[in-house]
Design a protein around this motif. Sequence first.
Motif, short mmCIF file in Angstrom:
data_model
loop_
_atom_site.label_atom_id
_atom_site.label_comp_id
_atom_site.label_asym_id
_atom_site.label_seq_id
_atom_site.Cartn_x
_atom_site.Cartn_y
_atom_site.Cartn_z
N ALA A 141 0.83 -1.20 0.00
CA ALA A 141 0.00 0.00 0.00
C ALA A 141 0.87 1.25 0.00
O ALA A 141 0.56 2.23 -0.69
N ALA A 142 1.97 1.22 0.77
CA ALA A 142 2.88 2.36 0.79
C ALA A 142 3.53 2.55 -0.57
O ALA A 142 3.66 3.69 -1.06
N ARG A 143 3.95 1.44 -1.22
CA ARG A 143 4.57 1.55 -2.54
C ARG A 143 3.61 2.12 -3.57
O ARG A 143 3.99 2.90 -4.45
N ARG A 144 2.34 1.73 -3.49
CA ARG A 144 1.34 2.16 -4.47
C ARG A 144 0.63 3.44 -4.06
O ARG A 144 -0.22 3.94 -4.81
N ASP A 145 0.92 3.96 -2.87
CA ASP A 145 0.25 5.14 -2.34
C ASP A 145 -1.26 4.94 -2.32
O ASP A 145 -2.04 5.78 -2.77
N LEU A 146 -1.68 3.79 -1.79
CA LEU A 146 -3.08 3.43 -1.70
C LEU A 146 -3.47 3.19 -0.25
O LEU A 146 -2.62 2.89 0.60
N PRO A 147 -4.75 3.30 0.07
CA PRO A 147 -5.20 2.97 1.43
C PRO A 147 -5.07 1.47 1.69
O PRO A 147 -5.07 0.66 0.76
N LEU A 148 -4.99 1.14 2.97
CA LEU A 148 -4.92 -0.26 3.40
C LEU A 148 -6.16 -0.60 4.21
O LEU A 148 -6.54 0.14 5.13
#
Length: 310
Positions: free
Chosen positions: A26-33
């Motif tokens: 999620a951090a790599r993709r800048d997405l919510p978890l």
Amino acid sequence: MLPPVIAGVDGSAESLAAADWAAREAARRDLPLRLVHVWNWHPRQEDGEPVTAAMGVPPTPLRQWGRHQARRVLRQARARVRAVAPNVLPYDEQVEGPATAALLKAAEESELLVLGSRGLSGFTGFLVGSVAQGVLARATRPVVLVRVDEEAAGEHLPARGGRPSVLTGYRDVVLGVDLGEPCDAVIEFAFEAAWLRGARLRVVHAWQSPPLGLGPGEIGLVSGAQRAEEWLGFLSAVLRIWRDKYPGVEVTETVSEGRAQSALLRAASGAGLLVVGRHLTDRPTGPRIGPVTHAAIHHVGCPVAVVPHE
């Protein structure tokens, strides 16, 4: 809202490893978890069966116990995620089963679904037998299986002296391609994963010799070296558009004669992620994951991404 990376958690060590991996992704993709816990107050309920009171026990205390356990599991998972990826703010959800249906519904809303696996010992928690097979065989979004011993340092190359480190470059992403039916969704997932990591992408295709008894001039009379060269040229042509789209990704291409399962297992040794595809089309015998994916999820040591495609 952007589609989240979803991790299924049940309190087991393997599901916590899945939550860790999902947080890093999620951090790599800048997405919510999103952390999802599936519970079922009727432990003998099978997918699709109606819920009824079991053994004369009123449902209310069992439901209350299930919700209490879910809160405990989710608290534990959130604590792990904060330690692994402090910049990722997870939100969680507890869902009543059946497990397969709940996980499939979650997967539909995700960028990808991450689940834990014991590997050769099979699946545990809510991933038991038919549940695991059902999620992998029916999910319409990518599903990533993560081993119980997977850690952040395991995604990276070892430091000097072979010591684990999170400061070194990422291990290779390996992609298995079926040149008889190459799929853009699977290839794009692998290129994106390699690009996000700054990792090398190793693309593998295995081919088998045609049966004996072909007539003069047939491909069966072409030498193995010539066939390998032809397959390599075909593979390069298929990947050309993706090389152009991801110019920063270093790509190596390998073709080999033999079974695809064996080629992928060899290539995935020491990799950080293996990407394979799965047909969405139902077969007469029902959805299945196929022999290549089956071999990967049971015998590959790194995380395995199963990407569905038409």
